[in-house]
Design a protein around this motif. Structure first.
Motif, PDB file in Angstrom:
ATOM      1  N   SER A  66       0.982  -1.403   0.085  1.00  0.00           N
ATOM      2  CA  SER A  66       0.239  -0.025  -0.065  1.00  0.00           C
ATOM      3  C   SER A  66       0.769   1.529  -0.337  1.00  0.00           C
ATOM      4  N   SER A  67       0.266   2.714  -0.342  1.00  0.00           N
ATOM      5  CA  SER A  67       0.784   3.253  -0.264  1.00  0.00           C
ATOM      6  C   SER A  67       1.241   3.715   0.716  1.00  0.00           C
ATOM      7  N   ARG A  68       0.807   3.582   1.650  1.00  0.00           N
ATOM      8  CA  ARG A  68       1.262   4.052   3.530  1.00  0.00           C
ATOM      9  C   ARG A  68       2.380   2.861   3.825  1.00  0.00           C
ATOM     10  N   THR A  69       2.608   1.570   3.652  1.00  0.00           N
ATOM     11  CA  THR A  69       3.197   1.226   3.415  1.00  0.00           C
ATOM     12  C   THR A  69       5.271   1.969   2.627  1.00  0.00           C
ATOM     13  N   ILE A  70       4.342   1.718   2.058  1.00  0.00           N
ATOM     14  CA  ILE A  70       5.837   2.366   0.794  1.00  0.00           C
ATOM     15  C   ILE A  70       6.687   3.735   1.683  1.00  0.00           C
ATOM     16  N   LEU A  71       5.098   4.190   1.605  1.00  0.00           N
ATOM     17  CA  LEU A  71       5.471   6.090   2.719  1.00  0.00           C
ATOM     18  C   LEU A  71       6.715   5.042   3.920  1.00  0.00           C
ATOM     19  N   THR A  72       6.717   4.838   4.462  1.00  0.00           N
ATOM     20  CA  THR A  72       7.210   4.116   5.312  1.00  0.00           C
ATOM     21  C   THR A  72       8.521   3.324   5.536  1.00  0.00           C
ATOM     22  N   LEU A  73       8.519   2.291   4.128  1.00  0.00           N
ATOM     23  CA  LEU A  73       9.766   2.066   4.116  1.00  0.00           C
ATOM     24  C   LEU A  73      10.533   2.638   3.198  1.00  0.00           C
ATOM     25  N   MET A  74      10.474   4.292   2.283  1.00  0.00           N
ATOM     26  CA  MET A  74      10.621   4.634   1.638  1.00  0.00           C
ATOM     27  C   MET A  74      12.203   5.310   2.221  1.00  0.00           C
ATOM     28  N   PRO A  75      12.594   5.523   3.777  1.00  0.00           N
ATOM     29  CA  PRO A  75      13.476   6.194   4.213  1.00  0.00           C
ATOM     30  C   PRO A  75      14.650   5.270   4.399  1.00  0.00           C
ATOM     31  N   CYS A  76      14.040   3.892   4.475  1.00  0.00           N
ATOM     32  CA  CYS A  76      15.322   3.062   3.941  1.00  0.00           C
ATOM     33  C   CYS A  76      15.826   2.851   3.432  1.00  0.00           C
ATOM     34  N   VAL A  77      14.938   2.514   2.659  1.00  0.00           N
ATOM     35  CA  VAL A  77      15.040   2.287   1.048  1.00  0.00           C
ATOM     36  C   VAL A  77      15.869   4.140   0.386  1.00  0.00           C
ATOM     37  N   ALA A  78      16.018   4.807   0.809  1.00  0.00           N
ATOM     38  CA  ALA A  78      16.643   6.619   0.885  1.00  0.00           C
ATOM     39  C   ALA A  78      17.918   6.057   1.445  1.00  0.00           C
ATOM     40  N   ASP A  79      18.274   5.626   2.562  1.00  0.00           N
ATOM     41  CA  ASP A  79      19.553   5.851   3.249  1.00  0.00           C
ATOM     42  C   ASP A  79      20.171   4.990   3.450  1.00  0.00           C
ATOM     43  N   GLY A  80      19.392   3.841   3.831  1.00  0.00           N
ATOM     44  CA  GLY A  80      19.324   2.743   4.178  1.00  0.00           C
ATOM     45  C   GLY A  80      19.448   2.633   5.761  1.00  0.00           C
ATOM     46  N   ALA A  81      19.009   3.701   6.497  1.00  0.00           N
ATOM     47  CA  ALA A  81      18.798   3.746   7.842  1.00  0.00           C
ATOM     48  C   ALA A  81      17.660   3.018   7.924  1.00  0.00           C
ATOM     49  N   ALA A  82      17.516   2.049   9.016  1.00  0.00           N
ATOM     50  CA  ALA A  82      16.023   1.141   8.847  1.00  0.00           C
ATOM     51  C   ALA A  82      16.780   0.450  11.397  1.00  0.00           C
ATOM     52  N   THR A  83      15.064   1.316  11.388  1.00  0.00           N
ATOM     53  CA  THR A  83      15.015   0.525  13.177  1.00  0.00           C
ATOM     54  C   THR A  83      14.989  -0.793  12.888  1.00  0.00           C
ATOM     55  N   PRO A  84      14.526  -1.669  14.187  1.00  0.00           N
ATOM     56  CA  PRO A  84      14.650  -2.878  14.402  1.00  0.00           C
ATOM     57  C   PRO A  84      13.330  -2.748  13.814  1.00  0.00           C
ATOM     58  N   ARG A  85      12.367  -2.560  14.199  1.00  0.00           N
ATOM     59  CA  ARG A  85      10.410  -1.943  13.474  1.00  0.00           C
ATOM     60  C   ARG A  85      10.865  -1.817  12.189  1.00  0.00           C
ATOM     61  N   LEU A  86      11.125  -1.366  11.899  1.00  0.00           N
ATOM     62  CA  LEU A  86      10.908  -1.293  10.077  1.00  0.00           C
ATOM     63  C   LEU A  86      11.518  -2.322   9.180  1.00  0.00           C
ATOM     64  N   ILE A  87      12.867  -2.935   9.874  1.00  0.00           N
ATOM     65  CA  ILE A  87      13.471  -4.260   9.451  1.00  0.00           C
ATOM     66  C   ILE A  87      12.387  -5.609   9.912  1.00  0.00           C
ATOM     67  N   GLU A  88      12.240  -5.476  11.075  1.00  0.00           N
ATOM     68  CA  GLU A  88      10.457  -6.974  10.891  1.00  0.00           C
ATOM     69  C   GLU A  88       9.522  -6.016  10.179  1.00  0.00           C
ATOM     70  N   ARG A  89       9.357  -4.819   9.368  1.00  0.00           N
ATOM     71  CA  ARG A  89       8.193  -4.632   8.699  1.00  0.00           C
ATOM     72  C   ARG A  89       8.639  -5.188   7.341  1.00  0.00           C
ATOM     73  N   LEU A  90      10.052  -5.092   7.030  1.00  0.00           N
ATOM     74  CA  LEU A  90      10.113  -5.181   5.171  1.00  0.00           C
ATOM     75  C   LEU A  90       9.788  -7.154   5.626  1.00  0.00           C
ATOM     76  N   ALA A  91      10.585  -7.428   6.751  1.00  0.00           N
ATOM     77  CA  ALA A  91      10.923  -8.903   6.875  1.00  0.00           C
ATOM     78  C   ALA A  91       9.197  -9.269   6.484  1.00  0.00           C
ATOM     79  N   LEU A  92       8.650  -8.902   6.998  1.00  0.00           N
ATOM     80  CA  LEU A  92       7.424  -9.249   6.843  1.00  0.00           C
ATOM     81  C   LEU A  92       6.576  -9.564   5.640  1.00  0.00           C
ATOM     82  N   GLU A  93       6.982  -8.417   4.859  1.00  0.00           N
ATOM     83  CA  GLU A  93       6.532  -7.900   3.686  1.00  0.00           C
ATOM     84  C   GLU A  93       6.871  -8.973   2.606  1.00  0.00           C
TER      85      GLU A  93
END
Length: 123
Positions: free
Chosen positions: A58-85
């Motif tokens: 979804s656009s909401r999910t993509i928006l949350t993932l974009m900071p990680c894609v842009a600069d590689g910075a990810a929180t543990p929660r974001l990494i978990e979300r990426l793994a779920l996706e």
């Protein structure tokens, strides 16, 4: 580049690009007269957005993932979300593979009947 050029280079409609902007997935600079201006990086970003939409995000999910894609910075929660996706995409691939295999079996069966002169009934 202007919005029309970005649309032409990515194969995405101007309307879709404006939607991406409304969803904050794409942020153009503005000229003094208010016209949208996009940098070269926008082409890759739009292509990535398209890929993620095609994968069912979804656009909401993509928006949350974009900071990680842009600069590689990810929180543990974001990494978990990426793994779920990723796991969801894997399940979708398995489902599609199963559907393709079933279609292959139907095609093979129909071709065998065609060779023997039998008619394949379509319901």
């Amino acid at each position: 580049m202007r919005i029309g050029e970005l649309a032409a280079r990515t194969g995405v409609s101007v309307r879709a690009l404006r939607y991406y902007e409304e969803q904050e997935l794409l942020v153009p600079e503005r000229s003094p007269s208010g016209q949208r201006r996009y940098g070269e990086g926008a082409v890759g970003r739009v292509e990535l957005i398209q890929e993620l939409y095609a994968a069912g995000l979804s656009s909401r999910t993509i928006l949350t993932l974009m900071p990680c894609v842009a600069d590689g910075a990810a929180t543990p929660r974001l990494i978990e979300r990426l793994a779920l996706e990723r796991d969801r995409v894997d399940r979708r691939i398995a489902d599609l593979t199963g559907t393709r295999d079933r279609l292959d079996a139907v095609i093979a069966n129909a071709a065998a009947k065609e060779r023997t002169g039998e008619r394949c009934r379509v319901r």
